[in-house]
Design a protein around this motif. Sequence first.
Motif, PDB file in Angstrom:
ATOM      1  N   UNK A 286     -32.307 -42.999 -12.349  1.00 57.89           N
ATOM      2  CA  UNK A 286     -32.324 -41.594 -11.962  1.00 57.89           C
ATOM      3  C   UNK A 286     -30.928 -41.108 -11.602  1.00 57.89           C
ATOM      4  N   UNK A 287     -30.179 -41.968 -10.916  1.00 54.02           N
ATOM      5  CA  UNK A 287     -28.825 -41.545 -10.559  1.00 54.02           C
ATOM      6  C   UNK A 287     -27.962 -41.439 -11.813  1.00 54.02           C
ATOM      7  N   UNK A 288     -28.175 -42.384 -12.742  1.00 57.57           N
ATOM      8  CA  UNK A 288     -27.366 -42.365 -13.968  1.00 57.57           C
ATOM      9  C   UNK A 288     -27.538 -41.049 -14.714  1.00 57.57           C
ATOM     10  N   UNK A 289     -28.745 -40.498 -14.654  1.00 54.48           N
ATOM     11  CA  UNK A 289     -29.003 -39.236 -15.348  1.00 54.48           C
ATOM     12  C   UNK A 289     -28.096 -38.120 -14.858  1.00 54.48           C
ATOM     13  N   UNK A 290     -27.691 -38.207 -13.595  1.00 53.39           N
ATOM     14  CA  UNK A 290     -26.948 -37.100 -13.004  1.00 53.39           C
ATOM     15  C   UNK A 290     -25.444 -37.317 -13.000  1.00 53.39           C
ATOM     16  N   UNK A 291     -24.963 -38.367 -13.646  1.00 53.64           N
ATOM     17  CA  UNK A 291     -23.532 -38.668 -13.558  1.00 53.64           C
ATOM     18  C   UNK A 291     -22.730 -37.855 -14.560  1.00 53.64           C
ATOM     19  N   UNK A 292     -21.527 -37.537 -14.148  1.00 49.83           N
ATOM     20  CA  UNK A 292     -20.615 -36.839 -15.038  1.00 49.83           C
ATOM     21  C   UNK A 292     -19.501 -37.783 -15.493  1.00 49.83           C
ATOM     22  N   UNK A 293     -19.098 -38.702 -14.604  1.00 50.11           N
ATOM     23  CA  UNK A 293     -18.052 -39.674 -14.937  1.00 50.11           C
ATOM     24  C   UNK A 293     -18.660 -40.754 -15.832  1.00 50.11           C
ATOM     25  N   UNK A 294     -18.024 -40.991 -16.981  1.00 48.46           N
ATOM     26  CA  UNK A 294     -18.597 -41.936 -17.944  1.00 48.46           C
ATOM     27  C   UNK A 294     -18.728 -43.345 -17.360  1.00 48.46           C
ATOM     28  N   UNK A 295     -17.662 -43.784 -16.656  1.00 49.81           N
ATOM     29  CA  UNK A 295     -17.706 -45.134 -16.123  1.00 49.81           C
ATOM     30  C   UNK A 295     -18.799 -45.292 -15.082  1.00 49.81           C
ATOM     31  N   UNK A 296     -18.970 -44.264 -14.253  1.00 54.97           N
ATOM     32  CA  UNK A 296     -20.022 -44.333 -13.233  1.00 54.97           C
ATOM     33  C   UNK A 296     -21.382 -44.418 -13.896  1.00 54.97           C
ATOM     34  N   UNK A 342     -14.989 -46.709 -23.649  1.00 57.05           N
ATOM     35  CA  UNK A 342     -14.647 -45.707 -22.636  1.00 57.05           C
ATOM     36  C   UNK A 342     -13.163 -45.759 -22.327  1.00 57.05           C
ATOM     37  N   UNK A 343     -12.626 -46.976 -22.299  1.00 57.37           N
ATOM     38  CA  UNK A 343     -11.188 -47.116 -22.076  1.00 57.37           C
ATOM     39  C   UNK A 343     -10.393 -46.437 -23.185  1.00 57.37           C
ATOM     40  N   UNK A 344     -10.837 -46.652 -24.433  1.00 55.20           N
ATOM     41  CA  UNK A 344     -10.151 -46.010 -25.560  1.00 55.20           C
ATOM     42  C   UNK A 344     -10.217 -44.491 -25.434  1.00 55.20           C
ATOM     43  N   UNK A 345     -11.399 -43.978 -25.077  1.00 55.30           N
ATOM     44  CA  UNK A 345     -11.550 -42.521 -24.955  1.00 55.30           C
ATOM     45  C   UNK A 345     -10.644 -41.987 -23.859  1.00 55.30           C
ATOM     46  N   UNK A 346     -10.638 -42.711 -22.727  1.00 57.03           N
ATOM     47  CA  UNK A 346      -9.814 -42.236 -21.614  1.00 57.03           C
ATOM     48  C   UNK A 346      -8.334 -42.260 -21.998  1.00 57.03           C
ATOM     49  N   UNK A 347      -7.943 -43.290 -22.742  1.00 53.52           N
ATOM     50  CA  UNK A 347      -6.533 -43.362 -23.141  1.00 53.52           C
ATOM     51  C   UNK A 347      -6.163 -42.186 -24.048  1.00 53.52           C
ATOM     52  N   UNK A 348      -7.134 -41.707 -24.832  1.00 53.52           N
ATOM     53  CA  UNK A 348      -6.827 -40.613 -25.763  1.00 53.52           C
ATOM     54  C   UNK A 348      -6.874 -39.248 -25.105  1.00 53.52           C
ATOM     55  N   UNK A 349      -7.859 -39.032 -24.249  1.00 52.95           N
ATOM     56  CA  UNK A 349      -8.060 -37.686 -23.712  1.00 52.95           C
ATOM     57  C   UNK A 349      -7.571 -37.554 -22.281  1.00 52.95           C
ATOM     58  N   UNK A 350      -7.373 -38.674 -21.618  1.00 55.09           N
ATOM     59  CA  UNK A 350      -6.914 -38.599 -20.236  1.00 55.09           C
ATOM     60  C   UNK A 350      -8.011 -38.231 -19.258  1.00 55.09           C
ATOM     61  N   UNK A 351      -9.241 -38.254 -19.684  1.00 54.64           N
ATOM     62  CA  UNK A 351     -10.311 -37.932 -18.740  1.00 54.64           C
ATOM     63  C   UNK A 351     -11.540 -38.779 -19.029  1.00 54.64           C
ATOM     64  N   UNK A 352     -12.369 -38.942 -17.989  1.00 57.58           N
ATOM     65  CA  UNK A 352     -13.646 -39.625 -18.178  1.00 57.58           C
ATOM     66  C   UNK A 352     -14.808 -38.689 -17.865  1.00 57.58           C
ATOM     67  N   UNK A 353     -14.471 -37.460 -17.574  1.00 58.48           N
ATOM     68  CA  UNK A 353     -15.510 -36.528 -17.167  1.00 58.48           C
ATOM     69  C   UNK A 353     -16.165 -35.917 -18.406  1.00 58.48           C
ATOM     70  N   UNK A 354     -17.508 -36.007 -18.451  1.00 59.79           N
ATOM     71  CA  UNK A 354     -18.201 -35.504 -19.631  1.00 59.79           C
ATOM     72  C   UNK A 354     -18.029 -34.002 -19.780  1.00 59.79           C
ATOM     73  N   UNK A 355     -17.845 -33.305 -18.649  1.00 55.10           N
ATOM     74  CA  UNK A 355     -17.692 -31.863 -18.716  1.00 55.10           C
ATOM     75  C   UNK A 355     -16.452 -31.475 -19.521  1.00 55.10           C
ATOM     76  N   UNK A 356     -15.451 -32.365 -19.495  1.00 59.19           N
ATOM     77  CA  UNK A 356     -14.203 -32.046 -20.196  1.00 59.19           C
ATOM     78  C   UNK A 356     -14.181 -32.580 -21.622  1.00 59.19           C
ATOM     79  N   UNK A 357     -15.215 -33.301 -22.016  1.00 56.68           N
ATOM     80  CA  UNK A 357     -15.196 -33.924 -23.330  1.00 56.68           C
ATOM     81  C   UNK A 357     -16.183 -33.232 -24.255  1.00 56.68           C
ATOM     82  N   UNK A 358     -16.037 -33.522 -25.539  1.00 54.40           N
ATOM     83  CA  UNK A 358     -16.981 -32.966 -26.493  1.00 54.40           C
ATOM     84  C   UNK A 358     -16.386 -32.981 -27.890  1.00 54.40           C
ATOM     85  N   UNK A 359     -17.261 -33.136 -28.871  1.00 55.73           N
ATOM     86  CA  UNK A 359     -16.821 -33.016 -30.245  1.00 55.73           C
ATOM     87  C   UNK A 359     -15.844 -34.070 -30.708  1.00 55.73           C
TER      88      UNK A 359
END
Lengths: 476, 457
Positions: A286-296, A342-359
């Motif tokens: 249930x908590x996982x459903x509400x997370x925005x940070x990918x690693x969390x 996730x590490x690769x994504x963070x290295x490319x975009x500089x963020x782990x927040x789903x709100x800032x990612x997409x496409x």
Amino acid sequence: MITLVLIGLPLLFALVVFILRGEKTIRLTALLGSLITFGWAVVAWVNYAHFCKCSVLFKTAWLAGSGVSLQFGMDGISLLLVMLTTFLVPVIIGSAWKHLYLKPAAFFGLILLLETAFLGVFTAFDGLVFYIFWELALICSWFICAVWGGKDRIRITFKFFIFTFTGSLLILAALLFLYFRSPAPHSFDYRWLYDAQLTTWEQRWIFAAMVIGFAVKIPVFPLHTWQPETYTTAPAQGTMLLAGIMGKMGIYGTIRWLIPVVPEAVAELSQPVIILAITGILYASLIALRQDDLKRLVAYSSIAHMGLITAGLFTLRPEATDGAVIQMVSHGINVVGLFCLLGFIEARTGTRSMADLGGLANQAPWLAAFFMVILLGFISLPMTNGFVGEFILLLNLFETNILFAAVAGLTIIFSAVYMLWMYQRVMLGDPVLPGRSAGSPIRDLSPAEVLVLIPLVIMIFWIGIAPGMFLKLITL
Amino acid sequence: MITIIALALLGLLTLFLGLMRRKAWLLPVILAVLAGTMILTWCAWDFHPGIAARMLIQDQQTRDFSLVMLFSVFLIFLFAGHYYRPVVRPLEDVYAVMLFALVGGVMMVLSGNLIVLFLGIETLSIALYILAGSHKEVLTSNEATLKYFLIGSFISVFLLFGIALIYGSTGSFDLGEIARYTGSHAGIWPPVFRAGLYLLIVGLAFKIALVPFHFWAPDVYEGTPTLLTAFMASMVKTAGIVTLFRLFTMGFREAHTLWEPTLGILAALTILLGNLTGLYQLTVKRMLAYSSIAHSGTMILAVLALGGQPATVLLFYTLTYSIATITAFAVIILVREVRGNDRIDSFNGLGKTNPVEAFCMAAALFSLTGIPPLAGFFAKFFLFSAAIHAGYLWLVLIAIAGSAVSAGYYFKPVIAMYLKEGDGMELKSTNSYRVFLVFVTALTFLLGILPFLVTIS
């Protein structure tokens, strides 16, 4: 002797790496060391499966007269976890290929030292030696997370340390007590501990101490509170080591050092553990459903998956052990793959927040493809490795108690929901990262990164399609 | 006997060297003679159940503990040259008083008679009062010596009164005679005897700082010059614990129903309160003061658990504890020299500026926490095994809880050194000092990997 060399190899390379200078040399030596260790583990496997059919044993007295001996060996369960460890460490070192860390000698040296500790934990036949490697793993992982970690790392890793150290001490107390109840002359050898003479109450407190100690490491609800923060703040490689291998130490400890040692107390008190584990599954999902940070998100989903393994294991059915072991291996591979991506994504975009990612899929189709495959393994699609273990575990839970199985089965549904939702938000849709939509395309996977991921994908399908050869090892 | 004579002569020699203004000779001579005395003690120990009318007992146990104390003092003298570098005068008085304190410690350990025991304790204590105030221009040092002196002399009265009552009821100062008396009067000990026993416990508990008789220790440790704090925390602690151990396992063994519960509760309180209070300290010296209090509580387990058995467990514990404590204090000396204080944040960034010193400090603290494969782990391991074997599971569980809590403060300097950013100021360490540090740290590792080096002998 084979086992001793297996533990000695990463140790040797760790010491070499510690004194080396030069970024590139260090990386290459570390990778080479871990690959040689993996090669040696394959030798051990072949030897075990085709020639010896017995545990590969090394034994020598260490503390003369006190029943402590340096004793290493492997049965099928140890062997699978040794294979998992030696397989994952090169992948983890490879995933750090492009990432620049401060003090690389210390970083890669510690990873190899940690591998030594893992291998020691999985092969020790002697309780005290087991404990020493267990603590070594804790110290190494603490340093990795605390020195190279992210925001607020001091407070978080300190909590991690105190939680797990307290758990370890409880295990030590139980082991010491067991030693004096083992047949005279006392010994820490696990086969002697199995013969320990214990009253009902002694069994109960040993059970309580060991369950707490191992549950902190796994982690099982409600002792999991260190885990999401630590996974989030640790460096990518640290998270992979913690989630991929270290959590498995807890389950392995339960199989080797808890269930056969105090069988009556385990039979008597397994229900509360199952209920806690299942509560953890629901809670973490249930908590996982509400997370925005990918690693969390992956951290919480990890609690849910490890909860299922724990719950299944404590049904105490023999087949459940098979399921737990195979699922440990699968989860280790999948979670390392996910954190790696996730590490690769963070290295490319500089963020782990789903709100800032997409496409991301438009710009990096290979990244998206690998992400999908590993994700499918994670949500236990049939024909992937995740399915085999979870199916066996749920089946056993079902035969124990339908209610348990029904609630625990929610993991699979929930994990499909939050994982696919994550995929949708990160990979599909419009790029919402400010500044990204205009130009500056995101790099797709480099050949080196593909090389890191391919072994993981192969294993996902191999275990998924032909689990027999792995399951056979456990029951051998 | 030979050890006491050699040490006393060395003390006198030191004073004469000071008179002759041979400053450069002082430390080399002391170190050489101390090393010689250790060899002499090891090789030429005259095993004897009791010399000078059973005043001193020379058995293997007393030899080994004397060696531990000699070795601790040897290590402290290794670091003395650097510590006293800024002082111009020869300092023969301080060194001589340290050696006389060591004579007192060895006498305490060897004593087979309550009078000799008291003489030993007083020789040690009076020397310590002087040492605590030896930085006489510093206010805290004066405070330390005054507190230590007032409380210490007050406590000596308890000890003396206890000894008198024991003498009154048993008719002898001799430990063997007392043991015979306690055995023959089992269960019907007169109240005078009981009162004497408890007064002895109180007196000794003050000397080794067991809770609730510990409150002098942190202030005294903090105010005392750092090198001498190391001396107090290692050699003096060993002497106190071993005295307690020998007194109760030899003299009052048969009356164990009287003192075992009391010591058990004192040990439990000491472990819990020592460790919990350690969490709230801001300076590393005070923190180590509480750590030393907590460790004395843990060592009491040996008094309870070992009975008449050989004391290798306690030997190993005192040795590893002393080595780790001295290492930690040696690093504190360096930090205080540069920063002027030893607050935990003064250690910030040491891992970067002084990797060797930081590593030695971290290893020492890990050893004190009891993390394998360092020596401190095996010390706790052997001790806890013995205690569980003797039926003290509850106390072991408390001690283990204490270890978990202690990680909370032992890790603070480690975190400061490795994870926090400092101002980049380097410690003024010399090469020889670094070699000594690495040497003691190597011992901590060596005893951790090969503990039987000590436990077999």
